[in-house]
Design a protein around this motif. Structure first.
Motif, mmCIF file in Angstrom:
data_model
loop_
_atom_site.group_PDB
_atom_site.id
_atom_site.type_symbol
_atom_site.label_atom_id
_atom_site.label_comp_id
_atom_site.label_asym_id
_atom_site.label_seq_id
_atom_site.Cartn_x
_atom_site.Cartn_y
_atom_site.Cartn_z
ATOM 1 N N SER A 118 19.544 -23.554 35.672
ATOM 2 C CA SER A 118 19.401 -23.076 37.060
ATOM 3 C C SER A 118 20.490 -22.062 37.415
ATOM 4 C CB SER A 118 19.427 -24.248 38.051
ATOM 5 O OG SER A 118 18.397 -25.164 37.758
ATOM 6 N N GLY A 119 20.854 -21.262 36.438
ATOM 7 C CA GLY A 119 21.860 -20.222 36.639
ATOM 8 C C GLY A 119 23.296 -20.700 36.480
ATOM 9 N N CYS A 120 23.511 -21.998 36.305
ATOM 10 C CA CYS A 120 24.871 -22.560 36.238
ATOM 11 C C CYS A 120 25.470 -22.430 34.844
ATOM 12 C CB CYS A 120 24.851 -24.028 36.660
ATOM 13 S SG CYS A 120 24.417 -24.295 38.370
ATOM 14 N N LEU A 121 25.769 -21.233 34.441
ATOM 15 C CA LEU A 121 26.430 -21.013 33.164
ATOM 16 C C LEU A 121 27.936 -21.014 33.389
ATOM 17 C CD1 LEU A 121 24.266 -18.123 31.624
ATOM 18 C CD2 LEU A 121 23.863 -20.601 31.598
ATOM 19 N N GLY A 122 28.644 -21.568 32.445
ATOM 20 C CA GLY A 122 30.097 -21.596 32.540
ATOM 21 C C GLY A 122 30.685 -20.222 32.292
ATOM 22 N N GLN A 123 31.916 -20.053 32.689
ATOM 23 C CA GLN A 123 32.596 -18.770 32.519
ATOM 24 C C GLN A 123 32.662 -18.370 31.047
ATOM 25 O OE1 GLN A 123 36.391 -19.186 34.473
ATOM 26 N NE2 GLN A 123 35.515 -18.826 36.502
ATOM 27 N N ALA A 124 32.874 -19.336 30.169
ATOM 28 C CA ALA A 124 32.964 -19.030 28.741
ATOM 29 C C ALA A 124 31.618 -18.522 28.221
ATOM 30 C CB ALA A 124 33.406 -20.264 27.961
ATOM 31 N N GLU A 125 30.532 -19.129 28.682
ATOM 32 C CA GLU A 125 29.204 -18.688 28.239
ATOM 33 C C GLU A 125 28.883 -17.294 28.781
ATOM 34 O OE1 GLU A 125 24.696 -20.441 27.686
ATOM 35 O OE2 GLU A 125 26.093 -21.542 28.970
ATOM 36 N N VAL A 126 29.233 -17.030 30.017
ATOM 37 C CA VAL A 126 29.028 -15.697 30.596
ATOM 38 C C VAL A 126 29.857 -14.667 29.823
ATOM 39 C CG1 VAL A 126 29.358 -14.274 32.662
ATOM 40 C CG2 VAL A 126 28.388 -16.567 32.882
ATOM 41 N N ALA A 127 31.086 -15.028 29.489
ATOM 42 C CA ALA A 127 31.947 -14.121 28.722
ATOM 43 C C ALA A 127 31.367 -13.867 27.328
ATOM 44 C CB ALA A 127 33.356 -14.696 28.615
#
Length: 168
Positions: A118-127
């Motif tokens: 639901s869009g809740c990706l962690g900062q590490a995954e976004v990076a």
């Protein structure tokens, strides 16, 4: 701002589709708000999106598969082919696998994660996605494609929209 009439919106749609109106739009015309929202979403993504048309098509095809919408599956398969997506990538998405094309594989993987979480990706995954070539702006656009085609897929599933012959 004056509300647009369904026939005005459908005329715009017909102009895009060689004077025909696909069944999706006819069905959405039962709610002017839903029809107008979907058409606006589509036009905005097409005209101003940072993702290329083939990339948007791959994301939309993944949404169709996730939401089990046969109508959008047919439409987006045809659209993806028209945008130059190779058959092996299309078949991979249709069967739940990863496309061979590196960019399409990245987009499908990101779409699956965004939808699953639901869009809740962690900062590490976004990076990590950024490192692999997906800017934050592109992640937001994937979410916009998900939103537009969730509207279409849910509405088609609800109405059991008849698939137009050209999309079978």
């Amino acid at each position: 701002m004056a509300e647009r009439k369904p026939y005005e919106i459908l005329r715009e749609v017909a102009d895009v589709f060689d004077d025909t109106v696909p069944n999706l739009y006819r069905m959405l015309a039962r709610s002017t708000v839903a029809l107008d929202a979907f058409v606006y979403f589509e036009q905005t993504l097409e005209r101003h999106g940072c993702l290329a048309r083939d990339e948007q098509a791959v994301v939309a095809l993944e949404v169709a598969m996730h939401n089990k919408c046969n109508y959008c599956r047919g439409v987006m398969t045809k659209e993806a082919r028209a945008c130059g997506v190779d058959d092996s990538s299309i078949e991979a998405v249709l069967h739940g696998f990863e496309p061979d094309h590196p960019r399409h594989r990245l987009l499908v993987a990101a779409t699956r994660r965004l939808v699953a979480e639901s869009g809740c990706l962690g900062q590490a995954e976004v990076a990590l996605l950024k490192e692999r070539g997906l800017a934050f702006e592109e992640l937001l656009e994937i979410i916009a494609v998900v939103a537009a085609f969730t509207l279409a897929t849910y509405a088609n599933n609800l109405a059991r929209t008849r698939i137009d012959p050209e999309y079978r």
